[in-house]
Design a protein around this motif. Structure first.
Motif, PDB file in Angstrom:
ATOM      1  N   LYS A  96       0.805  -1.221   0.000  1.00 35.89           N
ATOM      2  CA  LYS A  96       0.000   0.000   0.000  1.00 35.89           C
ATOM      3  C   LYS A  96       0.837   1.269   0.000  1.00 35.89           C
ATOM      4  N   TRP A  97       2.146   1.141  -0.020  1.00 32.29           N
ATOM      5  CA  TRP A  97       2.993   2.326  -0.040  1.00 32.29           C
ATOM      6  C   TRP A  97       3.083   2.876  -1.450  1.00 32.29           C
ATOM      7  N   LEU A  98       3.292   4.173  -1.579  1.00 34.00           N
ATOM      8  CA  LEU A  98       3.301   4.838  -2.875  1.00 34.00           C
ATOM      9  C   LEU A  98       4.508   4.401  -3.707  1.00 34.00           C
ATOM     10  N   ILE A  99       4.260   4.201  -5.005  1.00 33.23           N
ATOM     11  CA  ILE A  99       5.308   3.873  -5.966  1.00 33.23           C
ATOM     12  C   ILE A  99       5.249   4.900  -7.088  1.00 33.23           C
ATOM     13  N   PHE A 100       6.352   5.518  -7.402  1.00 26.81           N
ATOM     14  CA  PHE A 100       6.351   6.543  -8.443  1.00 26.81           C
ATOM     15  C   PHE A 100       7.764   6.735  -8.959  1.00 26.81           C
ATOM     16  N   ASN A 101       7.844   7.367 -10.141  1.00 22.29           N
ATOM     17  CA  ASN A 101       9.105   7.797 -10.729  1.00 22.29           C
ATOM     18  C   ASN A 101       8.961   9.256 -11.130  1.00 22.29           C
ATOM     19  N   ARG A 102       9.984  10.044 -10.831  1.00 24.09           N
ATOM     20  CA  ARG A 102       9.940  11.458 -11.178  1.00 24.09           C
ATOM     21  C   ARG A 102      11.323  11.899 -11.638  1.00 24.09           C
ATOM     22  N   VAL A 103      11.353  12.577 -12.782  1.00 22.59           N
ATOM     23  CA  VAL A 103      12.600  13.069 -13.352  1.00 22.59           C
ATOM     24  C   VAL A 103      12.465  14.570 -13.563  1.00 22.59           C
ATOM     25  N   LYS A 104      13.482  15.314 -13.156  1.00 21.72           N
ATOM     26  CA  LYS A 104      13.450  16.766 -13.263  1.00 21.72           C
ATOM     27  C   LYS A 104      14.794  17.268 -13.771  1.00 21.72           C
ATOM     28  N   LEU A 105      14.738  18.126 -14.765  1.00 21.18           N
ATOM     29  CA  LEU A 105      15.935  18.729 -15.335  1.00 21.18           C
ATOM     30  C   LEU A 105      15.736  20.238 -15.412  1.00 21.18           C
ATOM     31  N   VAL A 106      16.656  20.984 -14.811  1.00 19.13           N
ATOM     32  CA  VAL A 106      16.581  22.444 -14.805  1.00 19.13           C
ATOM     33  C   VAL A 106      17.912  22.997 -15.303  1.00 19.13           C
ATOM     34  N   ILE A 107      17.849  23.859 -16.309  1.00 19.14           N
ATOM     35  CA  ILE A 107      19.034  24.504 -16.857  1.00 19.14           C
ATOM     36  C   ILE A 107      18.869  26.011 -16.663  1.00 19.14           C
TER      37      ILE A 107
END
Length: 236
Positions: free
Chosen positions: A211-222
């Motif tokens: 029941k725990w959250l599963i996610f993927n997040r990618v962030k790119l800042v230039i």
């Protein structure tokens, strides 16, 4: 109103900073705050405590507490250098309450306010960060932390359903838990006329329990900055 005091503890110095601001103009406060009783609810405060050498081996302890009218944040960080390297290990504990009016409800009365007003997210997290020594223009940090998040109302009571009766958490309980593995790398180069910064971040929610959250997040800042006279022009 504020105060600053340095306390000597052995060979170390503890810096304590306190800032207090009382909001007197009630006309500018939202109705949800006016319903709260007590003088302390209208106080904006900041408390910072720093110890640069806690156990005599360059360990650093930072305690920072910020209180706003609608939010609060307590951050405790203990840093220690890793042996035989320039890297650093940090243990972090954080507790925060932030208003999230847009999470629940729909706009009412001609969009003047939301039917979900008074919704806050209470977040407790604890984990460890590993900072590698910078190489040339690169630096990187790896962190693992456990997070406990629950929606609450202005009185601090848990909220488990929205205005339509739907669950507001993924687990179906009054809170969600997650283990987050985060990898962040940053490249920066600068001179007197300009600077360039690249930040790349990956977050992965680990499925420790079903029941725990599963996610993927990618962030790119230039970011790019160019000096124009006495100021810098920054673009992203």
């Amino acid at each position: 109103m504020g105060a600053q005091k340095s306390i000597h503890a052995g060979k170390a110095r503890i810096d304590v900073n306190v800032d207090l601001t009382h909001k007197l103009c009630a006309a500018l406060m939202p109705p949800s705050l006016l319903r709260r009783s007590g003088l302390f609810s209208e106080v904006i405060a900041r408390l910072c405590i720093k110890h640069p050498n806690l156990f005599g081996r360059s360990e650093k302890l930072d305690v920072m507490w910020d209180k706003g009218l609608c939010d609060s944040n307590l951050l405790i960080t203990f840093r220690r250098p890793r042996s035989l390297s320039l890297s650093q290990q940090s243990f972090v504990v954080q507790h925060s309450i932030t208003p999230e009016i847009g999470v629940l409800g729909v706009p009412l009365e001609g969009f003047t306010h939301s039917g979900g007003c008074g919704i806050n997210l209470r977040r407790f997290s604890m984990g460890v960060d590993f900072s590698e020594p910078p190489s040339s223009h690169w630096s990187s940090t790896t962190s693992v932390k456990l997070e406990h998040i629950s929606p609450i109302n202005d009185e601090g009571r848990p909220i488990d359903r929205d205005l339509d009766g739907f669950l507001v958490t993924c687990s179906g309980n009054s809170h969600d838990n997650m283990v987050v593995l985060k990898q962040e790398a940053q490249y920066a180069i600068a001179d007197e006329r300009s600077f360039t910064r690249l930040n790349f971040q990956i977050d992965q929610g680990l499925p420790v329990l079903s029941k725990w959250l599963i996610f993927n997040r990618v962030k790119l800042v230039i970011s790019k900055g160019v000096k124009l006279g006495p100021a810098f022009l920054v673009t992203r």
